[in-house]
Design an enzyme around this catalytic site. Sequence first.
Site, PDB file in Angstrom:
ATOM      1  N   GLN A 140       0.824  -1.210   0.000  1.00 22.41           N
ATOM      2  CA  GLN A 140       0.000   0.000   0.000  1.00 22.41           C
ATOM      3  C   GLN A 140       0.858   1.261   0.000  1.00 22.41           C
ATOM      4  O   GLN A 140       0.577   2.228  -0.722  1.00 22.41           O
ATOM      5  CB  GLN A 140      -0.913  -0.007   1.242  1.00 22.41           C
ATOM      6  CG  GLN A 140      -1.782   1.217   1.374  1.00 22.41           C
ATOM      7  CD  GLN A 140      -2.849   1.274   0.295  1.00 22.41           C
ATOM      8  OE1 GLN A 140      -3.581   0.316   0.097  1.00 22.41           O
ATOM      9  NE2 GLN A 140      -2.944   2.385  -0.414  1.00 22.41           N
ATOM     10  N   ASP A 228      -6.940   6.432   7.981  1.00 23.55           N
ATOM     11  CA  ASP A 228      -7.406   5.078   7.660  1.00 23.55           C
ATOM     12  C   ASP A 228      -8.605   4.813   8.559  1.00 23.55           C
ATOM     13  O   ASP A 228      -8.883   5.578   9.505  1.00 23.55           O
ATOM     14  CB  ASP A 228      -6.256   4.075   7.900  1.00 23.55           C
ATOM     15  CG  ASP A 228      -6.578   2.663   7.414  1.00 23.55           C
ATOM     16  OD1 ASP A 228      -7.594   2.474   6.714  1.00 23.55           O
ATOM     17  OD2 ASP A 228      -5.808   1.735   7.744  1.00 23.55           O
ATOM     18  N   CYS A 267      -6.060   4.586   2.189  1.00 29.52           N
ATOM     19  CA  CYS A 267      -5.854   3.316   1.460  1.00 29.52           C
ATOM     20  C   CYS A 267      -7.167   2.711   0.989  1.00 29.52           C
ATOM     21  O   CYS A 267      -7.161   1.892   0.078  1.00 29.52           O
ATOM     22  CB  CYS A 267      -5.074   2.337   2.332  1.00 29.52           C
ATOM     23  SG  CYS A 267      -5.957   1.841   3.836  1.00 29.52           S
ATOM     24  N   ARG A 295      -2.159   0.934  -6.970  1.00 29.25           N
ATOM     25  CA  ARG A 295      -1.884  -0.403  -6.427  1.00 29.25           C
ATOM     26  C   ARG A 295      -1.555  -1.361  -7.571  1.00 29.25           C
ATOM     27  O   ARG A 295      -0.665  -2.191  -7.464  1.00 29.25           O
ATOM     28  CB  ARG A 295      -3.099  -0.936  -5.633  1.00 29.25           C
ATOM     29  CG  ARG A 295      -3.440  -0.182  -4.362  1.00 29.25           C
ATOM     30  CD  ARG A 295      -2.383  -0.333  -3.274  1.00 29.25           C
ATOM     31  NE  ARG A 295      -2.073  -1.709  -2.957  1.00 29.25           N
ATOM     32  CZ  ARG A 295      -2.759  -2.488  -2.119  1.00 29.25           C
ATOM     33  NH1 ARG A 295      -3.804  -2.021  -1.484  1.00 29.25           N
ATOM     34  NH2 ARG A 295      -2.384  -3.745  -1.867  1.00 29.25           N
TER      35      ARG A 295
HETATM   36  N1   CP Z   1      -6.251  -0.813   0.539  1.00 23.52           N
HETATM   37  C1   CP Z   1      -6.450  -2.127   0.513  1.00 23.52           C
HETATM   38  O1   CP Z   1      -5.552  -2.950   0.812  1.00 23.52           O
HETATM   39  O2   CP Z   1      -7.696  -2.479   0.093  1.00 23.52           O
HETATM   40  P1   CP Z   1      -8.344  -3.917   0.127  1.00 23.52           P
HETATM   41  O3   CP Z   1      -8.572  -4.278   1.555  1.00 23.52           O
HETATM   42  O4   CP Z   1      -9.614  -3.772  -0.660  1.00 23.52           O
HETATM   43  O5   CP Z   1      -7.381  -4.896  -0.524  1.00 23.52           O
HETATM   44  N1  NVA Z   2      -6.046  -0.812   8.436  1.00 24.05           N
HETATM   45  C1  NVA Z   2      -6.979  -1.446   7.537  1.00 24.05           C
HETATM   46  C2  NVA Z   2      -6.462  -1.411   6.143  1.00 24.05           C
HETATM   47  C3  NVA Z   2      -7.354  -2.024   5.120  1.00 24.05           C
HETATM   48  C4  NVA Z   2      -6.775  -2.012   3.734  1.00 24.05           C
HETATM   49  C5  NVA Z   2      -7.226  -2.865   7.985  1.00 24.05           C
HETATM   50  O1  NVA Z   2      -6.265  -3.549   8.369  1.00 24.05           O
HETATM   51  O2  NVA Z   2      -8.384  -3.295   7.961  1.00 24.05           O
END
Ligand code: CP
Ligand code: NVA
Length: 310
Positions: A140, A228, A267, A295
């Site tokens: 990411q 996030d 993300c 990505r």
């Molecule tokens: N940002 C990210 O990793 O998204 P996903 O959980 O959809 O893969």
């Molecule tokens: N911090 C989040 C990121 C998801 C892409 C998780 O771990 O759920």
Amino acid sequence: MAITDTGKTRHFLDLSAFDAATLRLILDHAAQLKAERKSGEFRPLLANKKLAMIFEKNSTRTRVSFEVAMMDLGGHALPFNSNELQIGRGETVADTARVLSRYVDAIMLRCHSHDKLLELAKNAGVPVINGLTEYSHPCQIIADILTFEEHVGPIAGKTIAWIGDGNNVAQSWIMAAALFGCKLRLACPPKLNPLPEVVEWAKSRGGDIELMTSPEKAVAGADAVITDTWVSMGDVHAEAQIKMLASYQVNAALMKKASPSAVFLHCLPAHRGEEVTEDVIDGPQSRVFDEAENRLHVQKAILLWCLAKI
Ligand code: CP
Ligand code: NVA
């Protein structure tokens, strides 16, 4: 949790295992592959190569971008929910690693425990890629940096503000800040700070990392504002976290304190009205969909590096 040591096989487990030059090589290739795709050029650089992908957790971007990356490069991806494999009913990680290594050229794992990822890598005869663990999310951050540099310019010397939970994504950002030479200010409730060993590792590498509790202080004059979700996949204290993070929302008033040219990154998936307001994430400073697109281009470059094509 020890900082990951990648060893000899070209695993992509954590940014801390890399030097800045290798990550820059990956970024440069990602940018080149992006330009090629936009002009309709597809080179079969991974013809006949196979990537197994194992998901213990949901995924949209990671799953689809890796799968499309392999298709674009002439290879093939095999996505699995961990429950449909024997690992889901008790086959060991080590045996799974040994068996899959006889079929495929690389393995991507998204799982809860980082130790499971390390166990897989230890026993795999092929490169293993971290598709997110509770500890880190390195793929990411390479996409985030590509996005930042496309819109703002070289990241060295710039100021990045992280607002909210000091989670897996934040921890990979801390590692990246040490390697790419940007200042990273993290505003987190003290109970949700990133792990001290990650911060110490970054500082020992000359990283300019500042932990604080004030989002306003963190974003003052920043070149990027990043947040996030308040509750990550697998978090068990959701209600308590949401309470602790209530004053850590990225909204228009907070964005105003950043540099006028600052970008907003996330993300995804996002929760509008929680960690970010709609006017920010869907507003003119947001680059979240470029970030999601990147990505794809970054996964290609990571795969090429893992398979010693760059
Ligand atoms: N940002 C990210 O990793 O998204 P996903 O959980 O959809 O893969
Ligand atoms: N911090 C989040 C990121 C998801 C892409 C998780 O771990 O759920």
